[in-house]
Design a protein around this motif. Sequence first.
Motif, PDB file in Angstrom:
ATOM      1  N   GLN A 284       0.823  -1.204   0.000  1.00 41.78           N
ATOM      2  CA  GLN A 284       0.000   0.000   0.000  1.00 41.78           C
ATOM      3  C   GLN A 284       0.864   1.263   0.000  1.00 41.78           C
ATOM      4  O   GLN A 284       0.509   2.264  -0.626  1.00 41.78           O
ATOM      5  N   THR A 285       1.997   1.213   0.686  1.00 39.75           N
ATOM      6  CA  THR A 285       2.882   2.385   0.729  1.00 39.75           C
ATOM      7  C   THR A 285       3.459   2.673  -0.644  1.00 39.75           C
ATOM      8  O   THR A 285       3.521   3.836  -1.077  1.00 39.75           O
ATOM      9  N   ILE A 286       3.886   1.615  -1.328  1.00 39.92           N
ATOM     10  CA  ILE A 286       4.438   1.820  -2.674  1.00 39.92           C
ATOM     11  C   ILE A 286       3.399   2.431  -3.599  1.00 39.92           C
ATOM     12  O   ILE A 286       3.664   3.423  -4.304  1.00 39.92           O
ATOM     13  N   ILE A 287       2.211   1.838  -3.603  1.00 38.96           N
ATOM     14  CA  ILE A 287       1.163   2.350  -4.503  1.00 38.96           C
ATOM     15  C   ILE A 287       0.729   3.743  -4.064  1.00 38.96           C
ATOM     16  O   ILE A 287       0.443   4.619  -4.903  1.00 38.96           O
ATOM     17  N   HIS A 288       0.685   3.985  -2.749  1.00 39.23           N
ATOM     18  CA  HIS A 288       0.309   5.304  -2.224  1.00 39.23           C
ATOM     19  C   HIS A 288       1.249   6.384  -2.745  1.00 39.23           C
ATOM     20  O   HIS A 288       0.818   7.485  -3.126  1.00 39.23           O
ATOM     21  N   ASP A 289       2.562   6.088  -2.779  1.00 37.42           N
ATOM     22  CA  ASP A 289       3.526   7.086  -3.246  1.00 37.42           C
ATOM     23  C   ASP A 289       3.284   7.474  -4.690  1.00 37.42           C
ATOM     24  O   ASP A 289       3.496   8.630  -5.079  1.00 37.42           O
ATOM     25  N   PHE A 290       2.862   6.510  -5.491  1.00 43.40           N
ATOM     26  CA  PHE A 290       2.622   6.818  -6.901  1.00 43.40           C
ATOM     27  C   PHE A 290       1.257   7.471  -7.130  1.00 43.40           C
ATOM     28  O   PHE A 290       0.942   7.838  -8.254  1.00 43.40           O
ATOM     29  N   GLY A 291       0.474   7.593  -6.079  1.00 42.89           N
ATOM     30  CA  GLY A 291      -0.726   8.408  -6.195  1.00 42.89           C
ATOM     31  C   GLY A 291      -0.414   9.880  -6.310  1.00 42.89           C
ATOM     32  O   GLY A 291      -1.295  10.692  -6.612  1.00 42.89           O
ATOM     33  N   LYS A 292       0.856  10.247  -6.059  1.00 40.68           N
ATOM     34  CA  LYS A 292       1.312  11.639  -6.200  1.00 40.68           C
ATOM     35  C   LYS A 292       2.246  11.797  -7.386  1.00 40.68           C
ATOM     36  O   LYS A 292       2.995  12.772  -7.463  1.00 40.68           O
ATOM     37  N   ASP A 293       2.241  10.836  -8.285  1.00 43.38           N
ATOM     38  CA  ASP A 293       3.130  10.878  -9.448  1.00 43.38           C
ATOM     39  C   ASP A 293       2.843  12.105 -10.306  1.00 43.38           C
ATOM     40  O   ASP A 293       1.729  12.649 -10.305  1.00 43.38           O
ATOM     41  N   SER A 294       3.853  12.513 -11.042  1.00 44.52           N
ATOM     42  CA  SER A 294       3.687  13.708 -11.880  1.00 44.52           C
ATOM     43  C   SER A 294       2.814  13.450 -13.097  1.00 44.52           C
ATOM     44  O   SER A 294       2.259  14.397 -13.669  1.00 44.52           O
ATOM     45  N   ASP A 295       2.690  12.196 -13.499  1.00 47.42           N
ATOM     46  CA  ASP A 295       1.863  11.884 -14.668  1.00 47.42           C
ATOM     47  C   ASP A 295       0.469  11.449 -14.206  1.00 47.42           C
ATOM     48  O   ASP A 295       0.334  10.571 -13.345  1.00 47.42           O
ATOM     49  N   PRO A 296      -0.589  12.030 -14.768  1.00 47.98           N
ATOM     50  CA  PRO A 296      -1.949  11.704 -14.300  1.00 47.98           C
ATOM     51  C   PRO A 296      -2.338  10.260 -14.550  1.00 47.98           C
ATOM     52  O   PRO A 296      -3.119   9.682 -13.800  1.00 47.98           O
TER      53      PRO A 296
END
Length: 1039
Positions: A284-296
């Motif tokens: 969940q932490t890994i996926i959570h971090d990519f919820g703030k990725d620069s690409d939509p």
Amino acid sequence: MKRTYHPTQDFRNGSQDIIPASKTRIFENEHSHKFESREIETYNIPSQFQKFDEASSNIKVENITSSQVKVESNILDTKMDIDDIYSSDVKEDDMMNIDSLSNQQTIPNEHELNMNELFSAEIQNRIHSLRRFTKLLPYMDDANKKILFDHLRKLLYNEQDKDVKILVIILLGKLALDPIINCGTVLEDFMNQMESNSTELKCRIYDTIIKILQTRFESILQMPKLKDTLKFLCIKVTNELTDSHYSIRSSCISLLASLAPIIKLMQGQTKFTEQEYLNETQIQTIIHDFGKDSDPRVRSSALKSLLQLHNCGYKLDLSLYSLCVACLTDDYEEVRIEALSLIWVLSSLYSERTMQLDDRSTQVLRLIDDAFIKICDMVCDESVKVRSKACNIMGSYKLVEDSILLSTLSQQVISHGKPRKPMFKKSRYIPTPEGDIDVESTEFRLLKSSANGAFIHGLEDAFQDVRNAAIDSICELSMHNQKFSKRAVEFLVDMFQDEIDFVRLNSIISLRKIGTLQPIELDSELLQITLSVLNDADPIVRESTHGMLGVARITSPELIPSFIKDLLASMSRYPEDQLSIYQCFREFGSVHGEYIEKFIPKFFKMESSYISKEINQNAPEHIGNLILAFNASVSNPKILSILPKYAFRHYEYLRDKFPNCFPEVKIPGDAPRQSIRINADDNTQLFMNQTIKMVFSMGNFFKTGDFKAALRVAKVCTNNLKYISHVPSLSGNAIFIIMYLDCVKIIIQIKQNYLEANSFTTAVDTAARLLSLSYIMEHRLIGLSVTSKTFVVYLRVLANIVWIFGCLIDANNSQVLPLLSKKGLLKSFIKRVSDLQKKFERDNFLSKDLGKLQTKLNKASISPTIENIMSLFDYIMDYNLIDIDLSDDVKRSEATIIKPVSNPDQPLEFQSEFPFTINIEAELRNVIDATSVAVQVIFPDQTIEHFRPPSADFVVTETDKLHLRTQIDISQPAWTESCYIQLKIVRDFEPDIPEMDQHIMRQCVNGNIYGSTYEKTIDLSEPVKYHIWPRDLLSKRIR
């Protein structure tokens, strides 16, 4: 645009390549390396396996500039899918005969598959071959699939061209979904290809693995090398998450979510340690971090993966809530939609958790309330999909505080929480220059997001999808909250005036649903809006309005006259709505007993000085008043003592006519009360029993040969039974006995005329009527006893002999002589008798009787002399009645056409160049097999067409009732004037000897009052004469 081809299409048009070079080169790195083929088992797990918490901590989200995003924005769109592969440039020599594939379900042998082309030296030939196998794959048997699988694996390791390799991966992925293919082998092959420098190739591999993991989940768990496979994929995914290309990161996030349920099951096994895999928190932490990725697109993929984890049984962490709230303001539509779904999941899991409004406030709010407010704010989003999604989700928040829920229907602007204090005291007020007030301060703060007026915004949205979603959510919430339902009624009634008919219908149905659980009150204004819908052209809208009015309650008794007047006006305009309106009166009267009591004298024109005059019992207004009065008497018994005496007589008659509109009532008085209905049933049943005794006496007269006495008794019995047939509970029995008496009359006529052969010129017509009547009794009446069915079927033997007799004596009939082949007629008759003998083999008397007849038939068939043929006709005088049980509980299959109604004064004109659609609505009773029902149309030239409604058009309303609502299309050339067509509901049946029986029944000169059977159909309804006028376009212009 996505194009999908069926295998039976012709694919020889055009010559477009499967992957344009201009698109495929986007995925190549600037310095691509030559691909090195490997063996299946050559992938190696790193010897020094690092802990996943260290690997996940090293994952960094690369920043991508906006220019890079624009350059790479079309990459996802170029991912290949089987349905997108064009087959237009497949060579004719490579293409199998597609028409033959529709006749055979498998490919004959390997030679016809021509798999050698997979290894052709020309790239284009290999691509053509792969495309061909893509289309043939659904038709291959298991053996050919395994052969193709082996060839594709070999090609995967030897192929150097990227485009060909992508097609091979696609085809292998399709094969891996088949249970006969070892999916573990496919995964190993794909893992050996993951070192490619092609972004497109790696994305295709990841996406294909995801499909395999989701489809072959059970098979994956049984893999012998599952532990090593999971380790390799986890390491590969965590490393690839640092890739600069968004499509790689997006695919790896989805792959990680697909691996999560397998990892969870593996961790439950004692032989594996927790350190070997990512745990729930790490994933969940890994996926959570990519919820703030620069690409939509990566952010959207991350949120979808979190939802996938929830669906797989993972409990999402509460810390994700802040991420979801932040994503609600994302510029990308898909991100906001997924964030709404995640907020709903988290608010359901942690509904009672409390949270502070902000850092400077001590006020707390439940998470479910805060989530509801956030979702309400999205009703004003710029995207239609987001607004519709928000309105849909709002209906599931049934545990929100009443104050917040009620504010969604409020148009006031309030602050979050308690009412705020004024910013300045009046005594010390000093004007300040514009712009000096800090609107972000605690003292002067409006909500950034608020539930105020959320549903009002949804109901006033410009798009019907949003309005419908808002109506659905209001309905759901109203059925669980009485306070909310009272306030919502006004807004739902306003939606009755919406310009879209589906929105109007949805609001009406929703309000009716609410009324079944919560009280609905309509004042003068709301009632006027509701009654205006009764003029809607859509019958479904009008019927739904009737149902809604039945569950509503008006606020004042002065509104009842206008209510009755508008409903009766609607009935006169739309006669097909009669039953629906009477049922509305029934429901309305049952909840307005006190109000209706005041209008009883006005309903029945009662005056204290004069005796009230009896009103016509068939007047629609009088029927409506009686329905209101008697249903109101259930809650207010005083009404029965006020009603005039003739009202009870009318009640007895109308309750038989409209059984679903009147309740069971008792006569008022001091004496023991007896139900009017019970008395009526007892008297009618007694009359029925007496009539049945007379029918038995008629049978005795028949057996003694006193035909005149039998006919007199039959006439009296028929008149009695016609009266009894109006009673619904005895209608089926009465009609059955009437038909039985008609058969007896015909048999008596046959016996009397047979002795005078020269004057028996109507023998053919008599036989046709008797045969037709036997089929109608068998196929339209339900519940006949064994003896009754025997009597009905046995009539056909007599009808057949009489018809042959009529053919012989009617030598001048040109229609009969061409068919008069003695041996042919006798052969058909022998078949009928032999079939009946098989049915009646247990009945000794009938079996013996039929045996004698068959002996004569065989003799006449071998030697068709006049003597042998005339010996058959002795059966006519020897024929006797079979004793049957007339007390059977018989029901008749019948139908009533509700729509359309006859329109002699207003014929419907339409252009003959186009088909004309007629809406058919009918009520069917006692129909066992709806598939045999059809709509029969008889045109003025006596041509007949049958239209068979699909099964979905039949709706079961009660145990023995069906409601039919269908459409038929009529095509006719132009007519010179208007004329009517006849519409009937009929059912099919199959005669014993189709050709002969149809010909016999076609000889019926005067027809049959129960319907014609020569078309192998039986009438279930009375015909409706519908006047139409097809006109050509030219004549309409001249006019």
